[in-house]
Design a protein around this motif. Structure first.
Motif, PDB file in Angstrom:
ATOM      1  N   VAL A 131     -15.989  29.595  -7.862  1.00  0.00           N
ATOM      2  CA  VAL A 131     -15.415  30.684  -8.653  1.00  0.00           C
ATOM      3  C   VAL A 131     -14.333  31.443  -7.897  1.00  0.00           C
ATOM      4  N   ARG A 132     -14.149  31.165  -6.614  1.00  0.00           N
ATOM      5  CA  ARG A 132     -13.150  31.915  -5.841  1.00  0.00           C
ATOM      6  C   ARG A 132     -11.761  31.367  -6.155  1.00  0.00           C
ATOM      7  N   PRO A 133     -10.866  32.185  -6.694  1.00  0.00           N
ATOM      8  CA  PRO A 133      -9.565  31.670  -7.122  1.00  0.00           C
ATOM      9  C   PRO A 133      -8.631  31.414  -5.954  1.00  0.00           C
ATOM     10  N   ALA A 134      -7.824  30.362  -6.104  1.00  0.00           N
ATOM     11  CA  ALA A 134      -6.881  30.001  -5.042  1.00  0.00           C
ATOM     12  C   ALA A 134      -5.710  29.251  -5.638  1.00  0.00           C
ATOM     13  N   GLN A 135      -4.598  29.256  -4.907  1.00  0.00           N
ATOM     14  CA  GLN A 135      -3.425  28.468  -5.258  1.00  0.00           C
ATOM     15  C   GLN A 135      -3.287  27.325  -4.272  1.00  0.00           C
ATOM     16  N   ALA A 136      -2.782  26.193  -4.759  1.00  0.00           N
ATOM     17  CA  ALA A 136      -2.489  25.061  -3.891  1.00  0.00           C
ATOM     18  C   ALA A 136      -1.351  25.414  -2.941  1.00  0.00           C
ATOM     19  N   ALA A 137      -1.153  24.591  -1.926  1.00  0.00           N
ATOM     20  CA  ALA A 137      -0.114  24.843  -0.920  1.00  0.00           C
ATOM     21  C   ALA A 137       1.254  24.980  -1.576  1.00  0.00           C
ATOM     22  N   HIS A 138       1.977  26.022  -1.175  1.00  0.00           N
ATOM     23  CA  HIS A 138       3.316  26.281  -1.701  1.00  0.00           C
ATOM     24  C   HIS A 138       4.046  27.182  -0.704  1.00  0.00           C
ATOM     25  N   TRP A 139       5.362  27.249  -0.856  1.00  0.00           N
ATOM     26  CA  TRP A 139       6.140  28.179  -0.050  1.00  0.00           C
ATOM     27  C   TRP A 139       5.964  29.578  -0.650  1.00  0.00           C
ATOM     28  N   TRP A 140       5.456  30.503   0.141  1.00  0.00           N
ATOM     29  CA  TRP A 140       5.142  31.835  -0.377  1.00  0.00           C
ATOM     30  C   TRP A 140       6.431  32.613  -0.645  1.00  0.00           C
ATOM     31  N   PRO A 141       6.654  33.043  -1.867  1.00  0.00           N
ATOM     32  CA  PRO A 141       7.898  33.755  -2.172  1.00  0.00           C
ATOM     33  C   PRO A 141       8.000  35.112  -1.480  1.00  0.00           C
ATOM     34  N   ASP A 142       6.860  35.737  -1.194  1.00  0.00           N
ATOM     35  CA  ASP A 142       6.871  37.064  -0.570  1.00  0.00           C
ATOM     36  C   ASP A 142       6.840  37.008   0.951  1.00  0.00           C
ATOM     37  N   ARG A 143       6.673  35.811   1.523  1.00  0.00           N
ATOM     38  CA  ARG A 143       6.669  35.656   2.976  1.00  0.00           C
ATOM     39  C   ARG A 143       7.463  34.391   3.297  1.00  0.00           C
ATOM     40  N   PRO A 144       8.776  34.468   3.256  1.00  0.00           N
ATOM     41  CA  PRO A 144       9.630  33.288   3.423  1.00  0.00           C
ATOM     42  C   PRO A 144       9.314  32.532   4.712  1.00  0.00           C
ATOM     43  N   GLY A 145       9.313  31.227   4.590  1.00  0.00           N
ATOM     44  CA  GLY A 145       9.060  30.392   5.754  1.00  0.00           C
ATOM     45  C   GLY A 145       7.621  30.024   5.966  1.00  0.00           C
ATOM     46  N   LEU A 146       6.721  30.420   5.058  1.00  0.00           N
ATOM     47  CA  LEU A 146       5.295  30.127   5.203  1.00  0.00           C
ATOM     48  C   LEU A 146       4.866  29.185   4.086  1.00  0.00           C
ATOM     49  N   LEU A 147       4.339  28.038   4.468  1.00  0.00           N
ATOM     50  CA  LEU A 147       3.831  27.025   3.534  1.00  0.00           C
ATOM     51  C   LEU A 147       2.319  26.955   3.683  1.00  0.00           C
ATOM     52  N   ALA A 148       1.599  27.301   2.616  1.00  0.00           N
ATOM     53  CA  ALA A 148       0.136  27.347   2.710  1.00  0.00           C
ATOM     54  C   ALA A 148      -0.459  27.484   1.325  1.00  0.00           C
ATOM     55  N   GLY A 149      -1.723  27.122   1.201  1.00  0.00           N
ATOM     56  CA  GLY A 149      -2.480  27.528   0.038  1.00  0.00           C
ATOM     57  C   GLY A 149      -2.723  29.024   0.114  1.00  0.00           C
TER      58      GLY A 149
END
Length: 256
Positions: A27-45
C-alpha cells in the motif's frame, strides 16, 4: 532495497554492476525511477510517503542505495524516512568516504540501515547498527537486511549467481532471473531476525510474495568505463507479475 548484490571493479568494461530488489508494503505509494524535476541531476525511484528513495544515481556519476536492518526491537516510531539519506548522499558535494562519515554522524534519529555510496572512484558502506564506515576493495558483495555479506541463503545464492554471470558476460536476463528467484530457504537455514518463523519463510527468497508485502521493483545498474550508465527497472504488482519496465541511459557529466 532489501537485497542488493553488486560487483565493484570486477568486470573489465563495467566498474560497478548492481542487481537489487526493493521489498515494501504493497500500500505504500511510489514512483518508478525517473529524473526528479525538483532536484535536477537525480535519477531515482521516489517514495511518495517519505519523500526519499531506495536507490539512485546522479548525472555526475554518484550511486547510492539503502537497505533496512531488520530487528523489530530497534523500531523507532516517528523516525525520519531512511530514504532521505540516499537523496542526501546523491546530492553531497564530498567524496564517498566523507559523505558516509558525515551521514554516520547524523544517523542516530533513523531506524537502523545500511547505506552504499559510490562516487566513481570509491565505493563504501555505512552500517548504522555498528556505526562503521567501510570502503570496499574490488570484489562481489551482497547486502540484505543484516550487515554487509551476512550469510543468509538468498544473499549467498544471489551473490554467487552474479559472480557467475560476470564470468560469462553481462547477461541482463540472467541478472533478472536471480532477482526473480522465489525459492524459500529451508527452515534449518532461516535467519533469526526477531520476526515469526512464518515471516522468516516469507522473507527468505530473493523475490518476496507475502501478505500485504512483497518485492515491488527490481533494478539493474551498470557504470561503464566509458562514462555510459544504464539503469533498467521492472515494477511488479501485488501478485508479483510484471507491471512496467523502464530504461534510462545517460553519460556521466564531467566534474566541474
Amino acid at each position: 532495497m532489501c537485497l542488493i548484490v553488486f560487483a565493484w571493479r570486477v568486470h573489465p568494461r563495467y566498474p560497478l554492476v548492481v542487481a537489487a530488489n526493493r521489498d515494501e508494503f504493497l500500500v505504500r505509494p511510489a514512483q518508478a525511477a525517473h529524473w526528479w524535476p525538483d532536484r535536477p541531476g537525480l535519477l531515482a525511484g521516489r517514495d511518495l510517503e517519505g519523500g526519499g528513495t531506495w536507490l539512485g544515481l546522479s548525472r555526475g556519476g554518484r550511486f547510492a542505495a539503502l537497505t533496512n536492518y531488520r530487528d523489530p526491537s530497534r523500531h523507532k516510531p516517528g523516525a525520519p524516512s531512511r530514504g532521505l539519506l540516499v537523496r542526501d548522499a546523491l546530492e553531497a558535494g564530498t567524496d564517498a568516504a566523507a559523505t558516509l562519515e558525515d551521514l554516520a554522524a547524523r544517523a542516530a534519529p533513523y531506524a537502523p540501515f545500511n547505506l552504499l555510496v559510490g562516487d566513481g572512484d570509491a565505493l563504501g558502506v555505512l552500517e548504522s547498527i555498528t556505526g562503521r564506515v567501510r570502503m570496499l576493495e574490488a570484489g562481489v558483495y551482497g547486502l540484505s537486511n543484516g550487515v554487509l555479506d551476512t550469510p543468509w541463503p538468498k544473499l549467498l545464492a544471489a551473490r554467487e549467481r552474479l559472480a557467475a554471470t560476470l564470468r560469462g558476460g553481462l547477461d541482463e536476463n540472467a541478472l533478472l532471473a536471480l532477482l526473480r528467484d522465489d525459492t524459500p530457504a529451508a527452515d534449518e537455514h532461516l535467519p533469526d531476525t526477531g520476526v515469526s518463523p512464518e515471516w522468516e519463510r516469507w522473507l527468505s527468497p530473493a523475490f518476496i510474495r507475502a501478505p500485504g508485502y512483497g518485492t515491488r521493483c527490481s533494478t539493474l545498474v551498470r557504470f561503464g568505463r566509458d562514462g555510459q550508465v544504464r539503469l533498467r527497472e521492472w515494477s511488479w504488482n501485488e501478485r508479483g507479475e510484471a507491471a512496467g519496465e523502464i530504461v534510462h541511459d545517460f553519460r556521466v557529466e564531467p566534474r566541474g
